[in-house]
Enzyme design. Structure first.
Site, PDB file in Angstrom:
ATOM      1  N   ASP A  89       0.840  -1.201   0.000  1.00  0.00           N
ATOM      2  CA  ASP A  89       0.000   0.000   0.000  1.00  0.00           C
ATOM      3  C   ASP A  89       0.875   1.250   0.000  1.00  0.00           C
ATOM      4  O   ASP A  89       2.045   1.217   0.405  1.00  0.00           O
ATOM      5  CB  ASP A  89      -0.960   0.012   1.192  1.00  0.00           C
ATOM      6  CG  ASP A  89      -0.244   0.109   2.545  1.00  0.00           C
ATOM      7  OD1 ASP A  89       0.795  -0.552   2.725  1.00  0.00           O
ATOM      8  OD2 ASP A  89      -0.730   0.849   3.423  1.00  0.00           O
ATOM      9  N   GLU A 150       0.148  -1.070   5.949  1.00  0.00           N
ATOM     10  CA  GLU A 150       1.267  -0.535   6.722  1.00  0.00           C
ATOM     11  C   GLU A 150       1.179   0.964   6.913  1.00  0.00           C
ATOM     12  O   GLU A 150       1.483   1.486   7.996  1.00  0.00           O
ATOM     13  CB  GLU A 150       2.587  -0.899   6.034  1.00  0.00           C
ATOM     14  CG  GLU A 150       3.830  -0.693   6.915  1.00  0.00           C
ATOM     15  CD  GLU A 150       4.383   0.727   6.866  1.00  0.00           C
ATOM     16  OE1 GLU A 150       5.187   1.084   7.744  1.00  0.00           O
ATOM     17  OE2 GLU A 150       4.001   1.503   5.957  1.00  0.00           O
TER      18      GLU A 150
END
Length: 389
Positions: A89, A150
């Protein structure tokens, strides 16, 4: 084949490697874009199979809101695996790549949203395993953990990483490095919201009838800002403030968002005590503190120092010795370190500009980064087979 020779091999296939980076960059993965994250996860699994063959085990930890965690294990020459952690991400919103596509520039850098933080890192880890296989060198079992949350603090993937780390010989986190160096220490991260609720009143007609939430919050901000201790590595930043309804209304509610960074666990406890003791001078104003420590501090523990020294030997044979850098940002490495297991971070790309429009990687250094990770893996494999003292 030496680690330096692995770098040379990688240079011979650099265009192919950059094609993998381009593929990942053009799969946009904003942390809150669930459909885009799912599509990227599908492509990552297909890419792993294309590069490394059928895994020994694939577990896709699904989540209704966050990006799925991909846990993919490949057998090797050792029983205990090495954990390779990275996130797919990014902070970039959907549509960014349309105006800022992946590109290799004349100055020797490659740019694009997420290229540095941290899609080149994912490619580095996969190509390190591929390089060892191509060279016929020992390679431990590897367990890739690629997560899609994350940048949000890893709320879904954290327990899975903490569960996997104890069974692994070591954890290598593929976040970007600092120049050629790696990240040996990171600060703990606290994310908090303070809300004050007072009594609204007309500021001209009834100035004593109200109790200002904004004034109370201002006093509280002044107090907590004094708790920063930069000598001990503790910083406190109030990033946003909101509240009130109009210029001539005594504010009934106000809120601020706070980012806290600490280098020591004792500072976590001290700051917690400060927040627990907060109160407004005016008893009519209520104070509410919400939030959490999203990541504990990461310290260079004795077991992680041993891992660093091993990596340092490999790095010296590839390019130059390493420095154990301490940084203010947090990563998934913090979780492993807090549990007391060996971990090393910053093994991904060399470059600059995480979360910024000048984000880029230095193309010429990618092969050396691949060789560094591959060399560490090979040394860990030899260690487990009794070939390393």
């Amino acid at each position: 084949m030496s680690a330096k020779a692995l770098s040379t091999w990688c240079r011979g296939r650099l265009d192919e490697l950059l094609g993998d980076v381009s593929m990942l960059v053009h799969h946009e993965t904003p942390s809150t874009g669930k459909a885009l994250l799912d599509d990227a996860a599908d492509s990552i699994l297909a890419w792993l199979r294309e590069r490394l063959g059928e895994p020994t085990e694939v577990v896709r930890h699904e989540h209704a809101e966050h990006g799925d965690l991909l846990e993919v294990t490949y057998a090797g020459t050792t029983a205990a695996p090495v954990l390779l952690v990275g996130h797919y991400d990014t902070v970039w919103p959907a549509g960014t790549v349309d105006r800022w596509p992946f590109a290799v520039r004349e100055d020797g850098t490659a740019t694009g949203p997420g290229v540095y933080d941290m899609k080149t890192g994912l490619v580095t880890g996969v190509w390190a395993v591929l390089a060892l296989r191509e060279a016929g060198l020992p390679c431990p079992a590897v367990r890739f953990m690629f997560n899609g949350d994350e940048e949000l603090g890893s709320p879904m993937s954290r327990p899975h990483i903490e569960r996997a780390a104890p069974d692994c010989r070591a954890t290598l986190v593929l976040e970007p490095g600092v120049g050629w160096d790696v990240k040996a220490e990171r600060k703990g991260v606290g994310i908090f919201t303070i809300t004050t609720r007072g009594v609204e009143a007309h500021s001209g007609n009834d100035p004593t009838g109200g109790a200002s939430a904004i004034h109370a919050l201002a006093d509280i901000i002044h107090r907590i800002s004094r708790e920063a201790d930069l000598d001990r590595g503790t910083s406190i930043n109030v990033g946003t403030i909101s509240g009130g309804t109009a210029r001539n209304v005594i504010a009934g509610e106000a809120t601020c968002l706070i980012d806290v960074r600490v280098a020591e666990q004792s500072e976590v406890e001290r700051i917690d005590a400060v927040f627990a003791d907060l109160a407004a001078a005016d008893p009519r104003v209520q104070v509410q503190v919400e939030g959490r420590w999203s990541r504990p501090p990461m310290r260079l523990t004795p077991v992680s120092r041993e891992l660093f020294e091993l990596a340092d030997e490999v790095a010296a044979s590839v390019r130059a010795p390493l420095e154990p850098i301490s940084v203010g940002g947090g990563s998934d490495a913090n979780f492993v370190s807090a549990l007391g297991f060996p971990v090393l971070d910053g093994l991904g790309a060399s470059g600059e500009g995480a979360h910024a429009l000048h984000e880029h990687v230095i193309v010429d250094r990618i092969p050396d980064r691949v060789a560094l990770v591959a060399g560490i893996l090979a040394e860990l494999a030899e260690e487990q087979s009794g070939g390393r003292a």
